[in-house]
Design a protein around this motif. Structure first.
Motif: not given
Length: 154
Positions: A8-19, A71-86
């Motif tokens: 659940x904490x990792x899901x929260x981290x994903x949601x925070x990452x993508x705002x 491992x790490x999240x996001x997979x690649x730390x150098x790439x810009x964040x891609x925000x999902x379309x919705x």
């Protein structure tokens, strides 16, 4: 074995990452909002289908990281964040809140009569003319108690 709280904490981290909110996260993946709520609280374990929907929807999420925290999240730390379309994109000066009510619906748009077809107008007048009577009102309080009010029969 997957730890419910850590997952659940990792899901929260994903949601925070993508705002994004939990409801946007659920809607984007096509899962029920209650599923997200139950997983975030640690009540339920994620299904394989649920895990795969996350990995498919969010390319920066590594399966090993999501399940076990390796491992790490996001997979690649150098790439810009891609925000999902919705996913909503926050404005520059806005504050992103991560704890949102999963059951509140946005206000409905006002529909003007002139925008309706003749059949839609007939249907809407039929719905409006049907009187529904309230029988009971129940208030649920934050402390777990409730009050129930029965309407008088007329």
């Amino acid at each position: 074995m997957v730890n419910n709280i850590d997952f659940g904490n990792r899901i929260q981290k994903i949601m925070n990452h993508y705002a994004i909110s939990a409801s946007s996260f659920a809607d984007y993946m096509g899962v029920g909002r209650s599923s997200i709520s139950h997983i975030l609280s640690g009540r339920n374990k994620p299904s394989l289908d649920f895990v795969m929907k996350i990995v498919d929807a969010y390319s920066d999420v590594d399966l090993q990281w999501l399940l076990y925290g390796k491992g790490t999240f996001p997979k690649t730390q150098n790439n810009p964040v891609e925000v999902p379309p919705s996913a909503p994109i926050p404005e520059k000066n806005s504050t992103v809140t991560t704890a949102q009510d999963l059951f509140t619906h946005p206000p409905a748009e006002e529909i003007k009569s002139e925008d309706l077809t003749t059949s839609e107008k007939k249907l809407s007048s039929a719905i409006i003319s049907t009187e529904q009577k309230i029988e009971k009102i129940v208030f649920f309080y934050a402390d777990g108690t409730f009050s129930s009010y029965q309407m008088k029969k007329t």
